[in-house]
Design a protein around this motif. Sequence first.
Motif, mmCIF file in Angstrom:
data_model
loop_
_atom_site.group_PDB
_atom_site.id
_atom_site.type_symbol
_atom_site.label_atom_id
_atom_site.label_comp_id
_atom_site.label_asym_id
_atom_site.label_seq_id
_atom_site.Cartn_x
_atom_site.Cartn_y
_atom_site.Cartn_z
ATOM 1 N N ALA A 97 0.822 -1.159 0.086
ATOM 2 C CA ALA A 97 -0.036 0.065 -0.076
ATOM 3 C C ALA A 97 0.798 1.111 0.077
ATOM 4 C CB ALA A 97 -0.944 -0.070 1.383
ATOM 5 N N THR A 116 -7.339 4.748 2.830
ATOM 6 C CA THR A 116 -8.301 3.516 2.109
ATOM 7 C C THR A 116 -8.125 3.138 0.997
ATOM 8 O OG1 THR A 116 -9.752 4.527 3.895
ATOM 9 C CG2 THR A 116 -10.636 3.286 2.120
ATOM 10 N N MET A 119 -4.931 1.203 0.590
ATOM 11 C CA MET A 119 -5.215 -0.170 1.060
ATOM 12 C C MET A 119 -5.998 -0.895 -0.067
ATOM 13 S SD MET A 119 -3.521 -0.823 3.779
ATOM 14 C CE MET A 119 -4.426 -2.523 3.764
ATOM 15 N N ASN A 123 -5.161 -4.372 -1.621
ATOM 16 C CA ASN A 123 -5.860 -5.704 -1.449
ATOM 17 C C ASN A 123 -7.156 -5.695 -2.447
ATOM 18 O OD1 ASN A 123 -4.219 -7.091 0.428
ATOM 19 N ND2 ASN A 123 -4.494 -5.335 1.799
ATOM 20 N N ILE A 143 -9.460 0.269 7.495
ATOM 21 C CA ILE A 143 -8.066 -0.004 7.344
ATOM 22 C C ILE A 143 -7.361 -0.922 8.170
ATOM 23 C CG2 ILE A 143 -5.952 1.327 7.471
ATOM 24 C CD1 ILE A 143 -7.183 3.847 6.658
ATOM 25 N N SER A 146 -8.711 -4.506 7.136
ATOM 26 C CA SER A 146 -8.295 -5.043 5.785
ATOM 27 C C SER A 146 -6.824 -5.334 6.317
ATOM 28 C CB SER A 146 -8.282 -4.116 4.834
ATOM 29 O OG SER A 146 -7.683 -2.908 5.197
ATOM 30 N N ILE A 147 -6.162 -4.894 7.134
ATOM 31 C CA ILE A 147 -4.738 -5.353 7.328
ATOM 32 C C ILE A 147 -4.684 -6.733 7.989
ATOM 33 C CG2 ILE A 147 -2.648 -4.852 8.768
ATOM 34 C CD1 ILE A 147 -3.062 -1.933 8.011
ATOM 35 N N THR A 154 1.026 -7.034 5.002
ATOM 36 C CA THR A 154 0.904 -5.607 4.086
ATOM 37 C C THR A 154 2.063 -4.747 4.650
ATOM 38 O OG1 THR A 154 -1.611 -6.019 4.059
ATOM 39 C CG2 THR A 154 -0.663 -3.696 3.657
ATOM 40 N N ILE A 156 3.089 -1.025 4.149
ATOM 41 C CA ILE A 156 2.545 0.400 3.995
ATOM 42 C C ILE A 156 3.414 1.223 3.871
ATOM 43 C CG2 ILE A 156 0.720 2.062 5.107
ATOM 44 C CD1 ILE A 156 -0.235 -0.512 6.767
ATOM 45 N N SER A 184 3.885 -7.691 8.854
ATOM 46 C CA SER A 184 3.463 -6.455 7.967
ATOM 47 C C SER A 184 4.259 -5.376 8.961
ATOM 48 C CB SER A 184 1.926 -6.086 8.361
ATOM 49 O OG SER A 184 1.105 -6.933 7.755
#
Length: 913
Positions: A97, A116, A119, A123, A143, A146-147, A154, A156, A184
């Motif tokens: 992301a 958002t 993200m 995904n 957010i 979703s992680i 993920t 970021i 992540s």
Amino acid sequence: MSRKKANNVPKKVAPSASENTSQANASKHNLSSRIAKAKTIPPRRAANSLTRQCIADYEQDLDASRLVVIQAPAGFGKTTAMMQLVDADRRMGNAVAWLTLDDSDNDVSRFLRGFTLAMANANPETPLPGTSTSRNAELANWIIDSIEAAENPTSIYFDNFEVLQNPVVIGLIQRGTNSLPPGSRCIIGSRRSPDLGLAKLRAKGQLIEFNANDLRFSQEEAASYLSSQRGVNLNTQQLNHLYSSTEGWAVALSLASMALHGRSNTDEFINSFSGSNAAVASYLAEDVLSALPEDVQKFLLQISILDEIKEDLCNALCQREDSLTLLQQLYEQNIFVSLADEQNQIYSFHALFHDFLSNQLRKEYPQEVAILHARAADVYLADDRPIPGIRHCLKSEQYTRSIELIRKNTKRFLNDGRLRLLAGFLAYLPNSEIESNPDLKLIKAWSTAFTRSPREALNIIGELNPEALTNDDTANLMVLRPMLLGMMDNIDEGHQLGLDALPIVSKDNHFARAMLSQALTQTSIIMGEHDAARGYVDQARGSESGGAGTFGAVLAESAEGLLDLMKGHLKQATQRMRHAMDTFSASRKGDRRGITLAAIQLGEALYEADEIDEARKLFDAYAPLVRDIGPADALISAHVLHARILFDTDHDSAFELLTELENRGHALQLPRVVASARLQRANFWLSNSNIDGADEQIRLAEQGFNWPDLSTRWYIANDSLTPEICRLRWNLRSGKVGLALPKLRDALKEAERTQHVRRALKLRILLAEAQHEDGQRNMALRTMGRAVRMANEEGFIRTFIEEGPKVTALLRDMQQQGSDADFSLGENLERRLSSLSQQTNAAVGNMPADPLTPKELQVLALLAEGLSNIAMSERLFVSESTVRTHLRSINLKLNAGNRTEAVVIARRMGLIT
């Protein structure tokens, strides 16, 4: 720089992209229509781009990191380094992301919408939260979800992090980083060190850092870069001289290569060149710019006012039709512009060039700056993008037009909770314009209330003349004043003003009416007027037009959930608060503060039921949204309960949260907030057996706030966090059982009389502990049995566990009486006690092979109290050097990486209480 090796985390293969549903596409379109797509996709990395060895050396350590920081001045290749990490993350199967930050991301709503969309790009199979009308709290929650729900970890990326000034946005990123699941991570590119608690992550080996020295090109890298990417071939002497003068600074090498193209006097240029500072970049940019055709020079200067460089904007600004062709040529010639979004043909400037061109525009064509901004405003407004349209209109100094646009969109911005955005717009206006327009002053008061300080907002509206306002604005003013007083904990005056406004504010003014209902509901709950509170809730439920119906439903459920919680109906409170959140999410209409308060209240209910992971997630997402403005109860609950959760594993972070709460209380001039932080600190210090420190904190809390009669004043966050209960607990833990027993009985009777059921549960638990300490074992078991029966009916767990080992020992004593129905723990408490027993047994079975000496155990106990090395040396009458020696030995024996880990491991092993 962290050199902690990567954990053996299994690599996952990234799933193949699948077709999104039409609904997801529509949601993504609605979000992206308000956010430049180029912000949310990583810049394209050239196929032959140079691989930086300093980055490659640490790619194997990425899985062990929670945060990667690339911090250096402009032109050192931060973004290029991040792009190399993107490639590494994708090879490892991580979703990526990306968000390129700009000044507008200091607006919480704008930041969350961009995040958002980033993200969603990372995904694409995760359903989006909805449309562009989704509220801040909902987006923050989506957010995090979703992680956590993503099949793969993920990564970021936040580029240009230095533009962030808003502590709420920075707080959201910090809390989110600390809560990332294993594998992540967050990667940040910034010109300055980000304020994200780096020291703690550094101590835990979860931080990888790169600075300007790391990013400087080696001589070999410089030679490869110049020849393979810039097409500049130099002999060894020329290369050595150029490298020495640039000191490996990437942008200086790049600019030098531009200037060298087509030159016949290579040696003369290199010998006179110095590339050690930003002034050189400006010089070279000017040198390259002057070599371009005059119309191209002016084109570049004119479009320098843009943050996103697109064909339609450039054509409008420059009054030409060939902008796209010109941009493509400049890109192909490696001059000034890069391709940010190939699909949509959106270009961008390097930040250093952008600054230079903007300055040159103001110097060479000062009379055109306002005209260019006006043209940009026209394009954005025609495309129904009022936010960038208003920004450019303000920069064009068309203040009359800007004011009309602000007025036209104010209702929309208020309903969307875009108060920081409004504050930013007003900051562009001359103060004389605000002073001469009462409606603008009122807008400033609303935005100030929710972005800076309720007290400052109250001062602003004190200067307003209601007779100069329209009827709707007068209603908004009448509502704002009691709401501000409630936020400032001035409950009685705020409540009375709210009652005075109620018959005057029209039901047709949905925003004002909804905000007034919220204010009166909260003050009525605190004042103990619960029937009246339910009446205001019903009024809110009855309003169904103008979006107020949804707000009313959220307000009604969360308010009644509060009453249920304080009266001990935990299951019903949780159901109501979940329903409030679900109702809001389904409609995506209403005021975002309603959902924020409901989320924090739901977090409290989940905490009581020992649903710790979900509660912590809510506090991570929503606590920053009340950090700067309150109200007091939400501020206290979010910080205190989050601190209690952290205290189980990370004492330092728990105490840091209380310090933050105390500082916010001082800044907002909310003495109850300050006092509450001190009361909870006293509770923590009692857990660490720091009796004197706890006594001091309780005394400060008692003196720092004029506490009313808490049997009639229902402060939500101080239901059981009261000076009386903290003092009773202190008496009990400091051996003054005889003093505590009669006071506990009296306090319990009063709590039951006034139906403070949750408070009564806490007092009954403490009374059972006191009776047991007094030798009244059977009486203690009966008292605890009554507490457990009530808790079993509603699912209360944490209120027992947080009292520590003596209470859990009493519960285990009850457990042994299992044949007696009066002593049944119930399934939930049985399961929790079993979990605690397993942790204890595991800790005992993992005792250090080399036992700690008595002196090391003393040092460990003092360390758990939070004492510094100097303080420990004074307490033990040894040198500070001796203390450090003991600490090294303790870390070695416990296999701990730092002081905090040593205390956590020692508690788990039962070496300290």
